[in-house]
Design a protein around this motif. Structure first.
Motif, PDB file in Angstrom:
ATOM      1  N   HIS A 152       0.995  -1.000   0.166  1.00  0.00           N
ATOM      2  CA  HIS A 152      -0.124   0.064  -0.239  1.00  0.00           C
ATOM      3  C   HIS A 152       0.865   1.359  -0.166  1.00  0.00           C
ATOM      4  CE1 HIS A 152      -3.437   2.700   0.903  1.00  0.00           C
ATOM      5  NE2 HIS A 152      -2.806   2.962   1.793  1.00  0.00           N
ATOM      6  N   GLU A 153       1.941   0.969   0.572  1.00  0.00           N
ATOM      7  CA  GLU A 153       2.775   2.251   0.817  1.00  0.00           C
ATOM      8  C   GLU A 153       3.307   2.659  -0.474  1.00  0.00           C
ATOM      9  OE1 GLU A 153       6.472   3.764   3.925  1.00  0.00           O
ATOM     10  OE2 GLU A 153       6.940   2.027   2.479  1.00  0.00           O
ATOM     11  N   LEU A 154       3.889   1.825  -1.449  1.00  0.00           N
ATOM     12  CA  LEU A 154       4.338   1.968  -2.401  1.00  0.00           C
ATOM     13  C   LEU A 154       3.436   2.431  -3.736  1.00  0.00           C
ATOM     14  CD1 LEU A 154       6.840  -0.900  -3.101  1.00  0.00           C
ATOM     15  CD2 LEU A 154       7.324   1.092  -2.566  1.00  0.00           C
ATOM     16  N   PHE A 155       2.226   1.952  -3.548  1.00  0.00           N
ATOM     17  CA  PHE A 155       1.219   2.361  -4.334  1.00  0.00           C
ATOM     18  C   PHE A 155       0.618   3.730  -4.072  1.00  0.00           C
ATOM     19  CE2 PHE A 155      -3.315   2.806  -5.281  1.00  0.00           C
ATOM     20  CZ  PHE A 155      -3.474   2.606  -6.459  1.00  0.00           C
ATOM     21  N   ILE A 214       2.776  -2.431   9.503  1.00  0.00           N
ATOM     22  CA  ILE A 214       2.197  -3.359   8.680  1.00  0.00           C
ATOM     23  C   ILE A 214       1.382  -3.077   7.788  1.00  0.00           C
ATOM     24  CG2 ILE A 214       3.333  -5.297  10.186  1.00  0.00           C
ATOM     25  CD1 ILE A 214       0.580  -5.448  11.387  1.00  0.00           C
ATOM     26  N   LEU A 215       0.338  -2.140   8.190  1.00  0.00           N
ATOM     27  CA  LEU A 215      -0.591  -1.411   7.538  1.00  0.00           C
ATOM     28  C   LEU A 215      -0.356  -0.059   7.653  1.00  0.00           C
ATOM     29  CD1 LEU A 215      -3.614  -4.099   7.843  1.00  0.00           C
ATOM     30  CD2 LEU A 215      -2.148  -3.724   5.679  1.00  0.00           C
ATOM     31  N   PRO A 216      -0.998   0.963   7.122  1.00  0.00           N
ATOM     32  CA  PRO A 216      -0.985   2.263   7.247  1.00  0.00           C
ATOM     33  C   PRO A 216      -1.680   2.552   8.640  1.00  0.00           C
ATOM     34  CG  PRO A 216      -1.700   1.962   4.929  1.00  0.00           C
ATOM     35  CD  PRO A 216      -1.750   0.621   5.712  1.00  0.00           C
ATOM     36  N   TYR A 217      -0.886   3.337   9.655  1.00  0.00           N
ATOM     37  CA  TYR A 217      -1.258   3.362  10.917  1.00  0.00           C
ATOM     38  C   TYR A 217      -1.361   2.443  11.602  1.00  0.00           C
ATOM     39  CZ  TYR A 217      -2.424   7.427   8.135  1.00  0.00           C
ATOM     40  OH  TYR A 217      -2.571   8.979   7.303  1.00  0.00           O
ATOM     41  N   LEU A 218      -0.875   1.189  11.447  1.00  0.00           N
ATOM     42  CA  LEU A 218      -0.794  -0.044  12.046  1.00  0.00           C
ATOM     43  C   LEU A 218       0.287  -0.465  12.309  1.00  0.00           C
ATOM     44  CD1 LEU A 218      -2.513  -2.048  13.882  1.00  0.00           C
ATOM     45  CD2 LEU A 218      -2.717  -3.530  11.603  1.00  0.00           C
ATOM     46  N   TYR A 219       1.172  -0.607  13.576  1.00  0.00           N
ATOM     47  CA  TYR A 219       2.522  -1.227  13.840  1.00  0.00           C
ATOM     48  C   TYR A 219       2.522  -2.461  14.667  1.00  0.00           C
ATOM     49  CZ  TYR A 219       3.655   3.529  12.322  1.00  0.00           C
ATOM     50  OH  TYR A 219       3.965   4.785  11.571  1.00  0.00           O
TER      51      TYR A 219
END
Length: 258
Positions: free
Chosen positions: A43-46, A208-213
């Motif tokens: 998601h980050e790269l996209f 591991i996901l946006p705003y989730l660590y």
């Protein structure tokens, strides 16, 4: 124009159908009326940059296990409802083109076992006209940047420094924050099963996901770490470790002992 032919065999280690960067450029130039683009990167790269009109298919490791077992339809891993409807309506009629970061040839080590390989095989098994993009996003962006959408402000909020986004299945930690061996699932389109842990795997906590660590016990008790990543909500999955700052009012806790 080079396009591999579909061999008709289910052995994805031998050959998979592909389309060239030149082919994609010509399709986009003509309006891409019958083309469905699927971005298999994180998601980050996209969010940072992607081919115009592409749909992102970032898959956490836990969902990837279900997908591999056939318990999860591809449409369920598309987060955007509009994109999901577009996929459902067009995946059987349009040409479906998947791309990762840089897969150039199906003979590359790990290509068949990657997220790209899994999705490509599943789509073809479902009767879709699915192909992968030769050279991936890197090659296409280099040759045809005018067809790529780039978000210069997508790196991360100022309070959260940029870090790699990893699939859940790619991480397993002990209580002291060290990473242990695990039956890793490929967490990106270029990572294959059985591949060793990358030497540059970031230290915990890891996004591991946006705003989730994902972190460990010592991270949850370190105010500097929590402040650095702007973490305000903490899920404690231990049976006996205390919620260190529960009564300070600055953090919200949920404890689920497992």
């Amino acid at each position: 124009m080079k396009n591999n032919l579909w061999s008709g065999s289910r052995d994805t280690s031998m050959m998979m159908p592909s389309k060239s960067a030149e082919w994609l450029q010509e399709e986009l130039q003509s309006g891409a009326a019958a083309l469905l683009l699927l971005d298999c990167r994180s998601h980050e790269l996209f969010e940072s940059s992607h081919v115009e009109a592409a749909i992102n298919l970032a898959i956490p490791g836990l969902m990837l296990r279900r997908l591999k077992k056939g318990n999860l339809p591809i449409r369920s891993i598309i987060p955007n409802n509009e994109d999901k409807e577009r996929f459902v309506k067009r995946c059987r009629t349009d040409t479906v083109l998947l791309y990762d970061e840089a897969t150039a040839d199906w003979q590359e080590t790990g290509a068949a076992g990657s997220v790209l390989g899994l999705l490509l095989q599943k789509l073809r098994d479902d009767g879709c006209k699915a192909y992968f993009l030769e050279g991936g996003f890197n090659k296409f962006q280099t040759e045809y940047p005018e067809h790529c959408e780039t978000n210069l402000d997508s790196s991360c909020p100022s309070s959260s420094p940029p870090v790699s986004v990893l699939g859940l299945g790619g991480l397993r930690i002990s209580s002291d924050g060290s990473d242990g061996e695990s039956d890793r699932e490929p967490s990106s389109a270029t990572e294959s099963e059985g591949s060793p842990l990358p030497n540059n795997q970031p230290a915990f906590p890891v996004q591991i996901l946006p705003y989730l660590y994902l972190g460990c016990a010592k991270d949850s008790t370190n105010l500097d770490v929590l402040g650095k990543y702007n973490i305000k909500y903490i899920l404690n999955v231990t049976p006996n470790l205390p919620n260190m700052f529960e009564h300070d009012g600055d953090f919200k806790y949920k404890q689920i002992p497992i």
